[in-house]
Scaffold this active site. Structure first.
Site, PDB file in Angstrom:
ATOM      1  N   CYS A  79      36.156  41.893  40.894  1.00 22.78           N
ATOM      2  CA  CYS A  79      37.338  42.754  40.759  1.00 22.78           C
ATOM      3  C   CYS A  79      37.368  43.373  39.358  1.00 22.78           C
ATOM      4  O   CYS A  79      36.470  44.125  39.004  1.00 22.78           O
ATOM      5  CB  CYS A  79      38.614  41.976  41.102  1.00 22.78           C
ATOM      6  SG  CYS A  79      40.034  43.069  41.416  1.00 22.78           S
ATOM      7  N   HIS A 184      37.333  40.902  46.422  1.00 21.94           N
ATOM      8  CA  HIS A 184      37.395  39.481  46.091  1.00 21.94           C
ATOM      9  C   HIS A 184      36.591  38.681  47.114  1.00 21.94           C
ATOM     10  O   HIS A 184      37.092  38.411  48.209  1.00 21.94           O
ATOM     11  CB  HIS A 184      38.850  38.994  46.099  1.00 21.94           C
ATOM     12  CG  HIS A 184      39.648  39.443  44.927  1.00 21.94           C
ATOM     13  ND1 HIS A 184      39.688  38.731  43.745  1.00 21.94           N
ATOM     14  CD2 HIS A 184      40.430  40.534  44.751  1.00 21.94           C
ATOM     15  CE1 HIS A 184      40.472  39.360  42.885  1.00 21.94           C
ATOM     16  NE2 HIS A 184      40.930  40.457  43.464  1.00 21.94           N
ATOM     17  N   GLU A 186      35.962  35.591  47.137  1.00 26.24           N
ATOM     18  CA  GLU A 186      36.617  34.291  47.357  1.00 26.24           C
ATOM     19  C   GLU A 186      37.799  34.392  48.311  1.00 26.24           C
ATOM     20  O   GLU A 186      38.313  33.377  48.791  1.00 26.24           O
ATOM     21  CB  GLU A 186      37.058  33.686  46.017  1.00 26.24           C
ATOM     22  CG  GLU A 186      38.299  34.276  45.393  1.00 26.24           C
ATOM     23  CD  GLU A 186      38.097  35.590  44.662  1.00 26.24           C
ATOM     24  OE1 GLU A 186      39.058  36.064  44.032  1.00 26.24           O
ATOM     25  OE2 GLU A 186      36.974  36.159  44.721  1.00 26.24           O
TER      26      GLU A 186
END
Length: 211
Positions: A79, A184, A186
């Site tokens: 990001c 992102h 994750e």
């Protein structure tokens, strides 16, 4: 071992949790000297470019990251962490970045709603379709975004993924062992976890080849 860089502007716990699920050894550090012992590095980030760069400089991470990358150590920017890899950003003024990937960070077209937030598709750059970093990734796979600015690489060869949000923009970059993901991973379910796994395997390969 992968070092997750804590400079006061990152989504650290979610990244650490994702790596733990993948059984990738990692640790969070706010000490630049700890990067020496790491086999790979992750630079997360949320917030404004200028503030984040100031934090990196104040903590001494800016020069240390560049030094470790020059030694061949894999780096993943996530990001805002991806945006910091570039030469400069025009978010609330002009700010100098780490300069690891030629290019700049710019605004979306004025008629587009920002932030660009939610799930959107990836398109793999042709020159990276057979690269280990895109293993098990397909065109139109969805990942999760939250951002108002995007990267504009100077060289097309650095583009890893592109995404359409009223205009095509670069959603991931790669230059040798330096990778940046605007989304992102994750928070991107199986696709994101696969990308983190691919990065972890890159770290292992780079470590083995250097020893």
């Amino acid at each position: 071992m992968i070092a997750i860089i804590d400079y006061g502007a990152g989504n650290l716990k979610n990244v650490k949790h994702a790596l733990d699920l993948l059984e990738l050894d990692s640790y969070i550090t706010d000490n630049p000297d700890d990067l020496v012992e790491a086999k790979g590095m992750i630079l997360p980030g949320v917030g404004a470019f200028g503030h984040a760069m100031n934090e990196l400089r104040e903590k001494g991470f800016d020069h240390k990251i560049v030094e470790e990358v020059a030694l061949g150590k894999p780096l993943l920017g996530i990001c805002l962490g991806m945006q910091l890899l570039f030469d400069r950003s025009y978010e609330h003024g002009e700010h100098t970045g780490l300069g690891l990937i030629p290019g700049e960070i710019v605004e979306f077209k004025p008629d587009l709603k920002v932030p660009h937030m939610g799930w959107n598709e990836l398109e793999i750059a042709n020159h990276y379709r057979k690269h280990p970093m895109t293993r098990s990734i397909q065109d139109r796979d969805y990942v999760y975004f939250v951002h108002s600015f995007f990267a504009k690489p100077k060289e097309a060869k650095d583009i890893l993924f592109s995404t359409d949000y009223g205009q095509m923009f670069t959603s991931a970059v790669m230059r040798e062992q330096i990778i940046g993901m605007q989304f992102h991973p994750e928070k991107s379910s199986k696709v994101g976890m696969q990308l983190l796994k691919n990065f972890g395997e890159m770290v292992t390969r780079e470590y083995i080849s250097s020893n």
